[in-house]
Every structure is written in C-alpha cells, then in structure tokens.
Design a protein around this motif. Structure first.
Motif, PDB file in Angstrom:
ATOM      1  N   GLY A 153       0.811  -1.224   0.000  1.00 46.90           N
ATOM      2  CA  GLY A 153       0.000   0.000   0.000  1.00 46.90           C
ATOM      3  C   GLY A 153       0.832   1.256   0.000  1.00 46.90           C
ATOM      4  O   GLY A 153       2.045   1.210  -0.105  1.00 46.90           O
ATOM      5  N   GLU A 154       0.133   2.402   0.173  1.00 46.14           N
ATOM      6  CA  GLU A 154       0.829   3.676  -0.045  1.00 46.14           C
ATOM      7  C   GLU A 154       1.735   4.092   1.099  1.00 46.14           C
ATOM      8  O   GLU A 154       2.561   4.982   0.947  1.00 46.14           O
ATOM      9  N   ARG A 180      -6.350  -7.933  10.198  1.00 43.35           N
ATOM     10  CA  ARG A 180      -5.031  -8.357   9.741  1.00 43.35           C
ATOM     11  C   ARG A 180      -5.134  -8.880   8.321  1.00 43.35           C
ATOM     12  O   ARG A 180      -5.948  -9.742   8.039  1.00 43.35           O
ATOM     13  N   LYS A 181      -4.284  -8.304   7.454  1.00 45.82           N
ATOM     14  CA  LYS A 181      -4.299  -8.788   6.071  1.00 45.82           C
ATOM     15  C   LYS A 181      -2.982  -9.409   5.696  1.00 45.82           C
ATOM     16  O   LYS A 181      -2.767  -9.780   4.557  1.00 45.82           O
ATOM     17  N   HIS A 182      -2.037  -9.420   6.632  1.00 40.66           N
ATOM     18  CA  HIS A 182      -0.746 -10.034   6.304  1.00 40.66           C
ATOM     19  C   HIS A 182      -0.379 -11.068   7.370  1.00 40.66           C
ATOM     20  O   HIS A 182      -0.976 -11.110   8.441  1.00 40.66           O
ATOM     21  N   GLY A 183       0.592 -11.891   7.043  1.00 39.39           N
ATOM     22  CA  GLY A 183       1.020 -12.899   8.003  1.00 39.39           C
ATOM     23  C   GLY A 183       2.275 -13.554   7.472  1.00 39.39           C
ATOM     24  O   GLY A 183       2.859 -13.088   6.490  1.00 39.39           O
ATOM     25  N   ILE A 184       2.685 -14.632   8.145  1.00 37.09           N
ATOM     26  CA  ILE A 184       3.860 -15.351   7.653  1.00 37.09           C
ATOM     27  C   ILE A 184       3.361 -16.524   6.822  1.00 37.09           C
ATOM     28  O   ILE A 184       2.663 -17.404   7.334  1.00 37.09           O
ATOM     29  N   LEU A 185       3.669 -16.474   5.544  1.00 42.05           N
ATOM     30  CA  LEU A 185       3.261 -17.551   4.634  1.00 42.05           C
ATOM     31  C   LEU A 185       4.418 -18.527   4.467  1.00 42.05           C
ATOM     32  O   LEU A 185       5.570 -18.147   4.612  1.00 42.05           O
ATOM     33  N   MET A 186       4.117 -19.748   4.118  1.00 36.50           N
ATOM     34  CA  MET A 186       5.101 -20.815   3.897  1.00 36.50           C
ATOM     35  C   MET A 186       5.793 -21.223   5.216  1.00 36.50           C
ATOM     36  O   MET A 186       5.505 -20.673   6.260  1.00 36.50           O
ATOM     37  N   ARG A 187       6.712 -22.139   5.070  1.00 35.05           N
ATOM     38  CA  ARG A 187       7.408 -22.672   6.247  1.00 35.05           C
ATOM     39  C   ARG A 187       8.916 -22.724   5.974  1.00 35.05           C
ATOM     40  O   ARG A 187       9.355 -22.676   4.824  1.00 35.05           O
ATOM     41  N   GLY A 188       9.687 -22.842   7.051  1.00 34.52           N
ATOM     42  CA  GLY A 188      11.135 -23.047   6.950  1.00 34.52           C
ATOM     43  C   GLY A 188      11.810 -21.946   6.162  1.00 34.52           C
ATOM     44  O   GLY A 188      11.516 -20.764   6.332  1.00 34.52           O
ATOM     45  N   GLU A 198      -2.392  -9.995  -3.372  1.00 39.68           N
ATOM     46  CA  GLU A 198      -2.044  -8.593  -3.085  1.00 39.68           C
ATOM     47  C   GLU A 198      -3.143  -7.787  -2.393  1.00 39.68           C
ATOM     48  O   GLU A 198      -4.203  -7.557  -2.935  1.00 39.68           O
ATOM     49  N   GLN A 199      -2.863  -7.348  -1.186  1.00 40.55           N
ATOM     50  CA  GLN A 199      -3.811  -6.505  -0.465  1.00 40.55           C
ATOM     51  C   GLN A 199      -3.013  -5.380   0.170  1.00 40.55           C
ATOM     52  O   GLN A 199      -1.839  -5.541   0.470  1.00 40.55           O
ATOM     53  N   ASN A 200      -3.644  -4.267   0.430  1.00 37.74           N
ATOM     54  CA  ASN A 200      -2.954  -3.163   1.080  1.00 37.74           C
ATOM     55  C   ASN A 200      -3.180  -3.206   2.585  1.00 37.74           C
ATOM     56  O   ASN A 200      -4.259  -3.567   3.040  1.00 37.74           O
ATOM     57  N   LEU A 201      -2.147  -2.826   3.331  1.00 36.62           N
ATOM     58  CA  LEU A 201      -2.332  -2.704   4.779  1.00 36.62           C
ATOM     59  C   LEU A 201      -2.774  -1.268   5.013  1.00 36.62           C
ATOM     60  O   LEU A 201      -1.982  -0.350   4.918  1.00 36.62           O
ATOM     61  N   ASN A 202      -4.057  -1.063   5.250  1.00 37.29           N
ATOM     62  CA  ASN A 202      -4.508   0.323   5.292  1.00 37.29           C
ATOM     63  C   ASN A 202      -5.525   0.637   6.387  1.00 37.29           C
ATOM     64  O   ASN A 202      -6.276   1.572   6.268  1.00 37.29           O
ATOM     65  N   ASN A 203      -5.565  -0.172   7.459  1.00 37.56           N
ATOM     66  CA  ASN A 203      -6.519   0.235   8.497  1.00 37.56           C
ATOM     67  C   ASN A 203      -5.853   1.150   9.532  1.00 37.56           C
ATOM     68  O   ASN A 203      -4.636   1.258   9.589  1.00 37.56           O
TER      69      ASN A 203
END
Ligand code: SF4
Ligand code: FES
Length: 369
Positions: A153-154, A180-188, A198-203
């Motif tokens: 996001g901006e 919450r729109k983000h997090g830790i994806l995948m492993r290791g 794709e989403q913006n973190l905008n709250n």
C-alpha cells in the motif's frame, strides 16, 4: 506460603526480588543496563510475542533454592519465568556470549548488510547486535533467499530480505489494528511476510507495524530516503487526535517534520501514553500530520547517549547571546568582510596547491606570492 511472596533471583551476581510470574528477561530489565539480554522478538505489550529469535538466551546456573541444579541448555529468558533462588548468568557467561554470536551469525545469513542505504540504520536492533556480537565475515556459501516483491500500500514498504521473522508485526495487526491482512506464509526457509493475494495494509493503526519491526523490513514510505535518522532531531509533541492519544515523536530537520513515530522507551518499545493506555498512534498522526502547525511541541525527546541519534541532539540547549544585533541596536549586519582580503595572515590560495596542502608546498606558494 502466600501467593504474592516475592521471589529472589540473582542475575549476573546482582540479586533482586520480583513478583511470581516475572520472566528472567523482565527481571533483568529491572536491574537494567547490560544485564538485560537483547530481545528481537519479545515485545512487552504484544501478547504471545517472544520465543522466536533466540537472542535473549541466558544460562540458568541454579534452577531454584529448592532444586539448585543448573539447567542443561541455555534458555530463552523472555519465555522462562523466575523461580525463588534462581541464579542466572547473562554477560558473565561465556556460553551465552558464544551462543549469541552464533544467533547473530544465523540472523545475518539472509539479512543483507545494506545499512548504508537502509532507513532503519541508526535505530536497528540487528545493527546494534551485529556490532556487538557479529563477525566481520560470513561462513555461508550458498545462495541467499530472494522474494517476489509485495506491495503493502501507499504507506508501508516491505523489504522481505531484511525480515527476521519475529512475528511482531503480525501480532500488531491482530491485537492493535482492526484487521489483519498479512502474516507469515510458507514454512522453513521459504517463510515470508506477505499478504495473501495482493492486499494493502490500510486500516487505522496498521502503521504501528513499522515501529515494532526490529529491522528495516517494514519502513515508512513517507520518510523513505529523506534523511539519515542521526541528522534529524527528535522532539516530543502532541495533538488533539480523535483516534489515538496523539502523543508522538516528531523527527525534524530544521522546521520540517520528516517523520512521525510513537514514543519509545529504553528497550525500544512503544511507551504508554500519559493516560496509561498503550501509546500506539493512528495512521493519520503518523502519515498525514506532517506540518509543525499540526502539533504542540513539548521539547526535545530524551535520547540514550549511547545511541547514534544523540549525535548533534542537545537537550537544555543554551543559545549564546548574539553580539552583532546587540551592538547594532537589533539590526543584522549589512556588510560582511572577506577575511582573506583584509587579513595578512591568509595570503595563500589553497586551490593553487597541487595535491594536499603540506608545510612544504604551502611555504612555496606563500613565497611565490
Ligand atoms: S517484517 Fe519486521 S516485524 Fe514483521 S516479522 Fe519481519 S522483522 Fe518482524
Ligand atoms: S526475545 Fe526471546 S526469543 Fe526473541
């Protein structure tokens, strides 16, 4: 035994008493200074934080008064609670220092040493840690991790290669902001901070992820590449904000507000505001109120004198009383003299000297003049 009986703990030969349930890290922070282990993932006001980075490892030389056997392995001080009669070693333990060096070496396997161009330089916990515990070279010979770019996001810039996967920003999104729109994806080795599709973190309160990130993985797009933090002057300021406490720190250069952040304590964590609520600030204060007139300035922030930010940052500054306006009845001088023209001392044109000025070539030029 009453439930609230204080527990005695000795850390680096200093004994203190703490409430039951206190972690070794928080007991050590009560003593303060170097006795407190570094912490890259623990954050007092974020529930469940800690236990990820291993920088806070300590040696427990005696488990408790009742069972004084040492703990066989080093323990994470942010996740281990104190027992009565416990004896802990932090900087007095060779094993701890050796392990900490190893942890820093691991953290730096994938973290680029791009401090000269990183906005976090000067206030980065990993930079401090590698300065104290890092090695000059890396033993790692394999390809470093690379990532696809994610646009958050901006306002917030993500540099995934700098992330140490401490989870603090994930907890902020869960516990401080509205969604919450983000997090830790995948492993290791593939684990990464990202938004799913794709989403913006905008709250409203999401900008606080920048303040909790211990490295330069999440930085403020409105401040990016504007200045080095040690050239700016932090001042405490407040405004009448309808969303948050409005108590912030402005990072100024002259009369320009370059950046707005929450106020932090000596451990680099966001401080409580004056009404006792957590001092998280809203996006409007952080990203949009960038004029001095938006704020009531309280005065220079307290900066730890060991921090590089204390360079050129003086509190209780006393300005010398200017002589010129005084002798000239309040007027500024209209004419300034060129000292080289009117003094007999500076008769050498330094630009005529080839190479650096030395006593030899300086004298020659002086003679030829
Ligand atoms: S982006 Fe920063 S706060 Fe988030 S997990 Fe990575 S290092 Fe931690
Ligand atoms: S601070 Fe304890 S493991 Fe990270």
């Amino acid at each position: 035994m009453s439930e609230n009986k204080l527990l005695k703990v000795t850390i680096d030969n200093i004994t203190i008493e703490v409430e039951p349930g206190t972690t070794i890290l928080n007991a050590a922070r009560k003593i303060g200074g170097e006795v407190a282990p570094p912490a890259m993932c623990y954050y007092t006001t974020l529930k469940d934080s800690g236990g990820k980075c291993r920088t806070c490892l300590v040696e427990v030389a005696a488990g408790s008064a009742a069972d004084p056997r040492p703990m066989p392995k080093l323990v994470a001080s942010c996740r281990t609670t104190v027992m009565d009669g416990m004896v802990v070693k932090n900087i007095t333990s060779e094993r701890v220092l050796d392990a900490r060096n190893g942890v820093v070496e691991f953290l730096l396997i994938n973290h680029p040493l791009d401090c000269p161009i990183c906005d976090q330089a000067g206030e980065c916990h990993l930079q401090d840690l590698s300065y104290e515990h890092g090695k000059g070279a890396s033993r790692y010979e394999f390809k470093r991790r690379t990532f696809d770019k994610h646009n958050l996001g901006e306002y917030i810039q993500l540099h995934m290669t700098r992330c140490i996967l401490c989870y603090r920003c994930v907890y902020v999104a869960d516990q401080v902001s509205t969604e919450r729109k983000h997090g830790i994806l995948m492993r290791g080795d593939h684990a990464e901070i990202a938004t799913f599709i794709e989403q913006n973190l905008n709250n409203d309160f999401i900008g606080n992820v920048i303040d909790v990130c211990p490295v330069g993985a999440l930085t403020d797009k409105t401040f990016r590449f504007k200045n080095r933090v040690w050239f700016t002057k932090p001042v405490d300021a407040h405004c009448d904000c309808e969303t948050c406490s409005g108590e912030v720190q402005l990072w100024m250069r002259g009369d320009e507000v370059l950046r707005v952040t929450a106020r932090k304590d000596e451990w680099g964590e966001v401080k409580q505001s004056s009404n006792g609520t957590p001092g998280w600030i809203c996006n409007k204060c952080r990203f949009e109120r960038k004029k001095v007139s938006d704020w009531v300035i309280e005065g220079p922030s307290k900066v730890n004198r060991h921090s590089v930010i204390s360079q050129g940052h003086y509190e209780h500054l006393q300005k010398p009383s200017e002589t010129m306006p005084r002798v000239m009845g309040g007027r500024d001088p209209k004419l300034l003299m060129d000292i080289k023209d009117i003094s007999e001392v500076n008769q050498v044109e330094l630009s005529e000297i080839k190479g650096p000025a030395t006593s030899q070539n300086y004298k020659q030029i002086k003679k030829s003049n």
